[in-house]
Design a protein around this motif. Structure first.
Motif, short mmCIF file in Angstrom:
data_model
loop_
_atom_site.label_atom_id
_atom_site.label_comp_id
_atom_site.label_asym_id
_atom_site.label_seq_id
_atom_site.Cartn_x
_atom_site.Cartn_y
_atom_site.Cartn_z
N ALA A 1 0.82 -1.22 0.00
CA ALA A 1 0.00 0.00 0.00
C ALA A 1 0.85 1.27 0.00
CB ALA A 1 -0.94 -0.01 1.21
N VAL A 2 1.97 1.26 0.72
CA VAL A 2 2.76 2.49 0.83
C VAL A 2 3.44 2.86 -0.49
CG1 VAL A 2 3.19 2.23 3.29
CG2 VAL A 2 4.81 1.25 1.65
N GLN A 3 3.43 1.95 -1.46
CA GLN A 3 4.00 2.28 -2.77
C GLN A 3 3.01 3.00 -3.67
OE1 GLN A 3 6.75 -0.88 -4.38
NE2 GLN A 3 5.81 -2.09 -2.76
N ALA A 4 1.75 3.05 -3.24
CA ALA A 4 0.74 3.79 -4.00
C ALA A 4 0.86 5.28 -3.70
CB ALA A 4 -0.66 3.29 -3.63
N GLN A 5 0.27 6.08 -4.56
CA GLN A 5 0.24 7.52 -4.34
C GLN A 5 -0.76 7.89 -3.25
OE1 GLN A 5 -0.78 8.53 -8.33
NE2 GLN A 5 1.33 8.64 -9.06
N ARG A 6 -1.81 7.04 -3.11
CA ARG A 6 -2.85 7.33 -2.14
C ARG A 6 -3.38 6.02 -1.56
NH1 ARG A 6 -8.73 9.42 -3.21
NH2 ARG A 6 -8.09 9.19 -5.39
N ILE A 7 -3.70 6.02 -0.28
CA ILE A 7 -4.29 4.86 0.38
C ILE A 7 -5.70 5.22 0.83
CG2 ILE A 7 -4.14 3.23 2.29
CD1 ILE A 7 -1.12 3.68 2.31
N ILE A 8 -6.66 4.40 0.43
CA ILE A 8 -8.04 4.54 0.87
C ILE A 8 -8.35 3.37 1.79
CG2 ILE A 8 -10.47 4.56 0.14
CD1 ILE A 8 -9.51 5.72 -2.54
N ARG A 9 -8.82 3.67 3.00
CA ARG A 9 -9.12 2.62 3.97
C ARG A 9 -10.62 2.48 4.16
NH1 ARG A 9 -4.26 4.82 5.92
NH2 ARG A 9 -2.63 3.24 6.18
N LEU A 10 -11.07 1.23 4.05
CA LEU A 10 -12.48 0.91 4.24
C LEU A 10 -12.69 0.17 5.55
CD1 LEU A 10 -13.70 -0.44 0.76
CD2 LEU A 10 -14.07 1.83 1.71
N GLN A 11 -13.83 0.39 6.15
CA GLN A 11 -14.25 -0.38 7.31
C GLN A 11 -15.77 -0.37 7.35
OE1 GLN A 11 -12.15 0.44 10.96
NE2 GLN A 11 -13.87 -0.24 12.23
N ASP A 12 -16.35 -1.56 7.46
CA ASP A 12 -17.81 -1.71 7.52
C ASP A 12 -18.50 -1.00 6.35
OD1 ASP A 12 -17.57 -3.15 9.91
OD2 ASP A 12 -17.58 -1.31 11.09
N GLY A 13 -17.89 -1.09 5.18
CA GLY A 13 -18.51 -0.54 3.99
C GLY A 13 -18.39 0.96 3.82
N LEU A 14 -17.56 1.60 4.62
CA LEU A 14 -17.37 3.05 4.56
C LEU A 14 -15.90 3.39 4.40
CD1 LEU A 14 -19.67 4.17 7.52
CD2 LEU A 14 -20.10 4.63 5.10
N ILE A 15 -15.61 4.50 3.73
CA ILE A 15 -14.25 5.03 3.73
C ILE A 15 -14.03 5.74 5.06
CG2 ILE A 15 -12.67 6.70 2.69
CD1 ILE A 15 -14.05 6.21 0.02
N VAL A 16 -13.08 5.25 5.83
CA VAL A 16 -12.82 5.85 7.14
C VAL A 16 -11.67 6.83 7.10
CG1 VAL A 16 -13.85 3.98 8.48
CG2 VAL A 16 -11.44 3.83 7.82
N ASP A 17 -10.76 6.67 6.16
CA ASP A 17 -9.75 7.70 5.93
C ASP A 17 -9.06 7.45 4.59
OD1 ASP A 17 -8.12 5.87 8.32
OD2 ASP A 17 -7.16 6.11 6.38
N GLN A 18 -8.44 8.50 4.09
CA GLN A 18 -7.68 8.39 2.84
C GLN A 18 -6.67 9.53 2.82
OE1 GLN A 18 -9.86 9.41 -0.81
NE2 GLN A 18 -11.63 9.89 0.47
N GLY A 19 -5.54 9.26 2.26
CA GLY A 19 -4.53 10.30 2.21
C GLY A 19 -3.47 10.00 1.18
N TYR A 20 -2.85 11.05 0.67
CA TYR A 20 -1.74 10.90 -0.26
C TYR A 20 -0.45 10.65 0.51
CZ TYR A 20 -4.86 12.58 -3.89
OH TYR A 20 -5.91 12.70 -4.77
N GLN A 21 0.42 9.88 -0.08
CA GLN A 21 1.69 9.57 0.57
C GLN A 21 2.46 10.85 0.86
OE1 GLN A 21 2.48 6.54 1.66
NE2 GLN A 21 0.51 5.86 0.87
N GLY A 22 2.98 10.95 2.07
CA GLY A 22 3.70 12.15 2.48
C GLY A 22 2.83 13.11 3.25
N ASP A 23 1.49 12.91 3.19
CA ASP A 23 0.57 13.74 3.95
C ASP A 23 0.00 12.94 5.10
OD1 ASP A 23 0.93 15.72 2.10
OD2 ASP A 23 -0.84 15.17 0.92
N GLN A 24 -0.51 13.63 6.08
CA GLN A 24 -1.24 12.95 7.12
C GLN A 24 -2.55 12.47 6.51
OE1 GLN A 24 -1.68 15.67 10.37
NE2 GLN A 24 0.32 15.16 11.22
N ASP A 25 -3.05 11.32 7.03
CA ASP A 25 -4.32 10.80 6.54
C ASP A 25 -5.40 11.85 6.71
OD1 ASP A 25 -3.97 7.32 7.53
OD2 ASP A 25 -3.24 8.42 5.80
#
Length: 243
Positions: A208-232
């Motif tokens: 995941a850390v090799q991507a430009q952005r990580i989107i995190r899902l939990q219980d069918g919802l996006i709980v956070d997302q952020g571009y690498q180098g930024d805080q989520d």
């Protein structure tokens, strides 16, 4: 202005399981830019694969809207959806999904045959296999290939029609760490060299850390997302995107 290739607005997906309605996605709104590399993470049952199936037009949302490359997917008929799956989106799965009795070349030829293209089928399939380093394995069946080689065949099959988007669902899940690294390097190279939008479903933080952005899902919802180098950046998962 960003060139968004994917836009979902408050997408919900529900399944009827007997008397129970299971909500796999509970209102997902996201945008993915052309040529972006995105990793989608989350625990088992979080909705990762369901989201990929909707983004790849393998399934339809129960409600909400999905715009793919400027087209409202809900307005497309079955033939148009099939054309998107064949020509615009390439799929890579954890289980490879190769035809066991066909050799590598025949497996890669399939998407070209389904497209009705008049191209030289064998030539383009061979070129795709050469691009993933399998020049000497053209006539080997899956049982004669290692796991990493089988996944390379699957990648060649995914890219043979030059799709704008590649969606990979746990592409290294059945591979050892060395083969997994080779596969991820290959996918990132496709993004870099062919400007392919790359969406990777993974549970592995090292991928995941090799991507430009990580989107995190939990219980069918996006709980956070952020571009690498930024805080989520905390998402607003249940609100529709602004018009």
């Amino acid at each position: 202005m960003e060139d968004w290739v994917i836009i979902t607005d408050n997408v919900v997906k529900e399944y009827q399981m007997g008397q129970v309605v299971v909500r796999a996605l509970a209102g997902v709104s996201l945008k993915i830019a052309r040529n972006e590399v995105v990793a989608i993470m989350g625990p088992s049952g979080s909705g990762k694969s369901t989201l990929m199936h909707i983004l790849g037009c393998l399934d339809q949302p129960t409600s909400g809207s999905y715009t793919l490359d400027g087209e409202q997917v809900a307005r497309l008929n079955d033939n148009q959806l099939a054309r998107i799956r064949n020509q615009k989106v390439g799929f890579i799965f954890q289980s490879f999904n190769l035809l066991p009795r066909s050799d590598a070349l025949a497996n890669v030829e399939l998407p070209i045959r389904y497209s009705g293209s008049t191209r030289d089928i064998k030539l383009h399939a061979r070129e795709a296999l050469e691009a993933v380093g399998l020049t000497d394995r053209l006539h080997h069946r899956p049982s004669e290939l290692s796991g990493g080689q089988q996944q390379r065949v699957a990648i060649a099959r995914a890219l043979v029609n030059n799709p704008a988007i590649i969606m990979a669902d746990e592409p290294t899940g059945n591979l050892d760490s060395h083969s997994g690294k080779e596969i991820i390097d290959l996918l990132l190279g496709l993004n870099r060299d062919k400007k392919t939008t790359l969406i990777i479903i993974t549970h592995d933080p090292k991928i995941a850390v090799q991507a430009q952005r990580i989107i995190r899902l939990q219980d069918g919802l996006i709980v956070d997302q952020g571009y690498q180098g930024d805080q989520d950046q905390q998402a607003e998962p249940v609100m529709p995107l602004a018009a």
